[in-house]
Design an enzyme around this catalytic site. Sequence first.
Site, PDB file in Angstrom:
ATOM      1  N   ASP A  50       0.812  -1.224   0.000  1.00 20.50           N
ATOM      2  CA  ASP A  50       0.000   0.000   0.000  1.00 20.50           C
ATOM      3  C   ASP A  50       0.841   1.268   0.000  1.00 20.50           C
ATOM      4  O   ASP A  50       0.437   2.288   0.562  1.00 20.50           O
ATOM      5  CB  ASP A  50      -0.970   0.035   1.202  1.00 20.50           C
ATOM      6  CG  ASP A  50      -1.761  -1.244   1.316  1.00 20.50           C
ATOM      7  OD1 ASP A  50      -2.196  -1.750   0.273  1.00 20.50           O
ATOM      8  OD2 ASP A  50      -1.929  -1.756   2.439  1.00 20.50           O
ATOM      9  N   LYS A  69       2.248   2.223  -4.952  1.00 19.38           N
ATOM     10  CA  LYS A  69       3.002   1.712  -6.104  1.00 19.38           C
ATOM     11  C   LYS A  69       2.216   1.847  -7.402  1.00 19.38           C
ATOM     12  O   LYS A  69       2.785   2.004  -8.465  1.00 19.38           O
ATOM     13  CB  LYS A  69       3.363   0.229  -5.907  1.00 19.38           C
ATOM     14  CG  LYS A  69       4.355  -0.023  -4.796  1.00 19.38           C
ATOM     15  CD  LYS A  69       4.729  -1.488  -4.728  1.00 19.38           C
ATOM     16  CE  LYS A  69       3.578  -2.392  -4.368  1.00 19.38           C
ATOM     17  NZ  LYS A  69       2.975  -2.183  -3.068  1.00 19.38           N
ATOM     18  N   ALA A 114      -3.595  -8.239  -3.889  1.00 17.14           N
ATOM     19  CA  ALA A 114      -3.076  -6.901  -4.187  1.00 17.14           C
ATOM     20  C   ALA A 114      -4.177  -6.036  -4.769  1.00 17.14           C
ATOM     21  O   ALA A 114      -5.148  -6.544  -5.318  1.00 17.14           O
ATOM     22  CB  ALA A 114      -1.947  -7.006  -5.197  1.00 17.14           C
ATOM     23  N   GLY A 115      -3.999  -4.754  -4.659  1.00 18.06           N
ATOM     24  CA  GLY A 115      -4.967  -3.858  -5.280  1.00 18.06           C
ATOM     25  C   GLY A 115      -4.296  -2.555  -5.609  1.00 18.06           C
ATOM     26  O   GLY A 115      -3.646  -1.953  -4.769  1.00 18.06           O
ATOM     27  N   HIS A 116      -4.375  -2.158  -6.867  1.00 21.08           N
ATOM     28  CA  HIS A 116      -3.814  -0.877  -7.274  1.00 21.08           C
ATOM     29  C   HIS A 116      -4.973   0.028  -7.626  1.00 21.08           C
ATOM     30  O   HIS A 116      -5.858  -0.377  -8.363  1.00 21.08           O
ATOM     31  CB  HIS A 116      -3.005  -1.034  -8.550  1.00 21.08           C
ATOM     32  CG  HIS A 116      -1.632  -1.577  -8.339  1.00 21.08           C
ATOM     33  ND1 HIS A 116      -0.964  -1.490  -7.151  1.00 21.08           N
ATOM     34  CD2 HIS A 116      -0.793  -2.204  -9.190  1.00 21.08           C
ATOM     35  CE1 HIS A 116       0.225  -2.036  -7.275  1.00 21.08           C
ATOM     36  NE2 HIS A 116       0.356  -2.490  -8.506  1.00 21.08           N
ATOM     37  N   THR A 139      -6.092 -11.497   3.545  1.00 15.99           N
ATOM     38  CA  THR A 139      -7.147 -10.874   2.743  1.00 15.99           C
ATOM     39  C   THR A 139      -8.257 -11.890   2.418  1.00 15.99           C
ATOM     40  O   THR A 139      -9.250 -11.526   1.798  1.00 15.99           O
ATOM     41  CB  THR A 139      -6.584 -10.329   1.413  1.00 15.99           C
ATOM     42  OG1 THR A 139      -5.999 -11.421   0.690  1.00 15.99           O
ATOM     43  CG2 THR A 139      -5.525  -9.261   1.642  1.00 15.99           C
ATOM     44  N   ARG A 198       3.129 -29.255  -4.830  1.00 12.78           N
ATOM     45  CA  ARG A 198       3.066 -29.830  -6.178  1.00 12.78           C
ATOM     46  C   ARG A 198       1.701 -30.438  -6.504  1.00 12.78           C
ATOM     47  O   ARG A 198       1.591 -31.417  -7.214  1.00 12.78           O
ATOM     48  CB  ARG A 198       4.201 -30.844  -6.372  1.00 12.78           C
ATOM     49  CG  ARG A 198       5.554 -30.165  -6.328  1.00 12.78           C
ATOM     50  CD  ARG A 198       6.684 -31.094  -6.078  1.00 12.78           C
ATOM     51  NE  ARG A 198       6.621 -31.672  -4.748  1.00 12.78           N
ATOM     52  CZ  ARG A 198       7.535 -32.477  -4.239  1.00 12.78           C
ATOM     53  NH1 ARG A 198       8.578 -32.808  -4.977  1.00 12.78           N
ATOM     54  NH2 ARG A 198       7.427 -32.952  -3.029  1.00 12.78           N
ATOM     55  N   GLN A 224       2.317  -6.056  -2.960  1.00 11.61           N
ATOM     56  CA  GLN A 224       2.592  -6.067  -1.516  1.00 11.61           C
ATOM     57  C   GLN A 224       3.894  -5.308  -1.230  1.00 11.61           C
ATOM     58  O   GLN A 224       4.174  -4.349  -1.938  1.00 11.61           O
ATOM     59  CB  GLN A 224       2.636  -7.501  -0.960  1.00 11.61           C
ATOM     60  CG  GLN A 224       1.265  -8.161  -0.869  1.00 11.61           C
ATOM     61  CD  GLN A 224       0.842  -8.883  -2.130  1.00 11.61           C
ATOM     62  OE1 GLN A 224       1.624  -9.566  -2.746  1.00 11.61           O
ATOM     63  NE2 GLN A 224      -0.405  -8.725  -2.508  1.00 11.61           N
ATOM     64  N   THR A 275      -9.840  -5.137   0.447  1.00 10.85           N
ATOM     65  CA  THR A 275     -10.775  -5.580   1.485  1.00 10.85           C
ATOM     66  C   THR A 275     -11.547  -4.439   2.136  1.00 10.85           C
ATOM     67  O   THR A 275     -12.481  -4.687   2.893  1.00 10.85           O
ATOM     68  CB  THR A 275     -10.001  -6.319   2.611  1.00 10.85           C
ATOM     69  OG1 THR A 275      -9.031  -5.399   3.125  1.00 10.85           O
ATOM     70  CG2 THR A 275      -9.303  -7.556   2.088  1.00 10.85           C
ATOM     71  N   ARG A 295     -10.556  -2.732   4.504  1.00 13.68           N
ATOM     72  CA  ARG A 295     -10.221  -2.641   5.931  1.00 13.68           C
ATOM     73  C   ARG A 295      -9.436  -1.358   6.229  1.00 13.68           C
ATOM     74  O   ARG A 295      -8.575  -0.949   5.428  1.00 13.68           O
ATOM     75  CB  ARG A 295      -9.318  -3.818   6.343  1.00 13.68           C
ATOM     76  CG  ARG A 295     -10.038  -5.131   6.405  1.00 13.68           C
ATOM     77  CD  ARG A 295      -9.093  -6.243   6.828  1.00 13.68           C
ATOM     78  NE  ARG A 295      -8.074  -6.528   5.826  1.00 13.68           N
ATOM     79  CZ  ARG A 295      -7.091  -7.401   5.996  1.00 13.68           C
ATOM     80  NH1 ARG A 295      -6.971  -8.062   7.131  1.00 13.68           N
ATOM     81  NH2 ARG A 295      -6.219  -7.622   5.038  1.00 13.68           N
ATOM     82  N   ASP A 312       1.949  14.892   0.584  1.00 11.89           N
ATOM     83  CA  ASP A 312       0.914  15.889   0.868  1.00 11.89           C
ATOM     84  C   ASP A 312       0.075  15.524   2.092  1.00 11.89           C
ATOM     85  O   ASP A 312      -0.510  16.412   2.722  1.00 11.89           O
ATOM     86  CB  ASP A 312      -0.018  16.041  -0.350  1.00 11.89           C
ATOM     87  CG  ASP A 312      -0.623  14.712  -0.761  1.00 11.89           C
ATOM     88  OD1 ASP A 312       0.158  13.786  -1.072  1.00 11.89           O
ATOM     89  OD2 ASP A 312      -1.866  14.578  -0.747  1.00 11.89           O
ATOM     90  N   VAL A 339       2.550  13.956  -4.663  1.00 11.43           N
ATOM     91  CA  VAL A 339       1.837  14.924  -3.820  1.00 11.43           C
ATOM     92  C   VAL A 339       0.323  14.849  -4.012  1.00 11.43           C
ATOM     93  O   VAL A 339      -0.398  15.789  -3.687  1.00 11.43           O
ATOM     94  CB  VAL A 339       2.350  16.370  -4.072  1.00 11.43           C
ATOM     95  CG1 VAL A 339       3.779  16.523  -3.579  1.00 11.43           C
ATOM     96  CG2 VAL A 339       2.263  16.752  -5.549  1.00 11.43           C
TER      97      VAL A 339
HETATM   98  P1  IMP Z   1      -2.604 -12.776   2.301  1.00  8.24           P
HETATM   99  O1  IMP Z   1      -1.649 -12.246   1.291  1.00  8.24           O
HETATM  100  O2  IMP Z   1      -4.033 -12.586   1.925  1.00  8.24           O
HETATM  101  O3  IMP Z   1      -2.298 -14.191   2.685  1.00  8.24           O
HETATM  102  O4  IMP Z   1      -2.421 -11.918   3.650  1.00  8.24           O
HETATM  103  C1  IMP Z   1      -1.231 -11.978   4.429  1.00  8.24           C
HETATM  104  C2  IMP Z   1      -0.891 -10.605   4.989  1.00  8.24           C
HETATM  105  O5  IMP Z   1      -0.518  -9.745   3.925  1.00  8.24           O
HETATM  106  C3  IMP Z   1      -2.059  -9.896   5.685  1.00  8.24           C
HETATM  107  O6  IMP Z   1      -1.538  -9.120   6.744  1.00  8.24           O
HETATM  108  C4  IMP Z   1      -2.624  -8.988   4.603  1.00  8.24           C
HETATM  109  O7  IMP Z   1      -3.313  -7.885   5.136  1.00  8.24           O
HETATM  110  C5  IMP Z   1      -1.341  -8.574   3.928  1.00  8.24           C
HETATM  111  N1  IMP Z   1      -1.518  -8.178   2.527  1.00  8.24           N
HETATM  112  C6  IMP Z   1      -1.716  -8.984   1.467  1.00  8.24           C
HETATM  113  N2  IMP Z   1      -1.799  -8.265   0.336  1.00  8.24           N
HETATM  114  C7  IMP Z   1      -1.619  -6.984   0.679  1.00  8.24           C
HETATM  115  C8  IMP Z   1      -1.551  -5.761  -0.079  1.00  8.24           C
HETATM  116  O8  IMP Z   1      -1.651  -5.719  -1.304  1.00  8.24           O
HETATM  117  N3  IMP Z   1      -1.344  -4.627   0.663  1.00  8.24           N
HETATM  118  C9  IMP Z   1      -1.184  -4.646   2.004  1.00  8.24           C
HETATM  119  N4  IMP Z   1      -1.240  -5.746   2.732  1.00  8.24           N
HETATM  120  C10 IMP Z   1      -1.439  -6.917   2.075  1.00  8.24           C
END
Ligand code: IMP
Length: 428
Positions: free
Chosen positions: A13, A16, A39-41, A128, A142, A223, A300, A302, A332, A412
Amino acid sequence: MPGIVLVGAQWGDEGKGKVTDYLAGRADMVVRYQGGSNAGHTVVVEDREFKLHLIPAGILHPGTSCLIGNGMVIDPQVLLQEMDDLERAGVDISMLGISPRAHLVLPYHRLQDELEEKSRGVGRLGTTQRGIGPAYLDKVARTGLRVSDLLDETALKDALSRVLAEKNRLLQNVYGASGLPPEPILDQLRVLAARIASLVKDTSLEVNKALDRGETVLFEGAQGTFLDLDHGTYPYVTSSWPVAAGACLGSGVGPTRIDRVIGVAKAYTSRVGAGPFPAELTDGLGETLRQRGQEFGTTTGRPRRCGWLDAVMLRYAVRVNGLSSLVLTKLDVLDGLPAVKICTAYRADEVITEFPPSLKVLSGCEPVYEELPGWEGDIGPSRDWAELPREAQDYVRRVEDLAGVPVAAVTVGPERSQIIQLRPELLP
Ligand code: IMP
């Protein structure tokens, strides 16, 4: 021109997406090398917001090839949705390539992730719940299904029924849940196979050929360093390798092909999920940073835990990734604070200046802060280093000193244009 790795220098977060978007505009190819739909961009282009989980953000630049590397794990439902959303927005996705070696995240992985988290109780990791850990677990065991398996329906059916029999035993006998039938999974995989068949290609070959042609390839990490399976705050980590070395493993290139490693760090720190966080602010200031920085998970929703910038972490990120430079994002968000702090060391039995491998030490230590004057005004409209208030410049310079690498640029604001180059030679 070069192979450039872009890696998160904190707990993910770091912003990126925006930096990838910027670099992707100057690259010929973008390849994502690990992770999945955890992941989320978020990328903002002219008031339109795109949320991408699997497809590299470079797809928003016409003419840039975007690859999903072998190190990724793909949830079919998410990939199909993302392809639909992009096409609906008029984005051309014909330049997307998908590795046949990438693994699939299937409904039993999501269920397993959810049930495992529940059974951990207070010791939960805060995953997540996107099935990431269980999918990588199957890869290592495997027993995973890969994109290449989609291309042969009979073999796929056999492989799925074998794996599912085993998974259902686990779901039913260990967790007391219901087993999953194969048909709905197969139906979805058939849809995915038809949709992506023409996009499946040997991505390692593609990347190496692009580098041979002298093109610029951006290796996009998801991540961040402190979520890395080996180098992060284990066990509060993800199940892949976000660090720069993961770029080689997850895309099929040798280390000699990497020319530059750019770390992205926020001007403060955030973490989502459980685990130690020495510079965390649990008071009103933490909430202020959360609100101002809109620190809520892209994937998520959160709320993220927030705190001051941690230079001990940055130095470690420089070391384990071999960072050439840093991009400092969201400067900023610190606008208008009377003072800003940087964590320069930890105090445990003694003062620690190197990031400790022991979770116990990390959990028990106190941050040692250095305080700098804050700055007034809104730096969002600034486009030039000279336009930034002196105090903001001093803050960035101090971060460089403490991290031991130059800051190539600062951001910024969320818009594409809200980036200020300090050293253009370090950022193409
Ligand atoms: P998982 O990747 O879902 O197994 O989560 C494992 C840990 O990585 C948890 O603490 C998640 O909140 C954190 N996490 C996974 N992906 C991200 C991301 O893209 N940004 C921030 N935290 C992440």
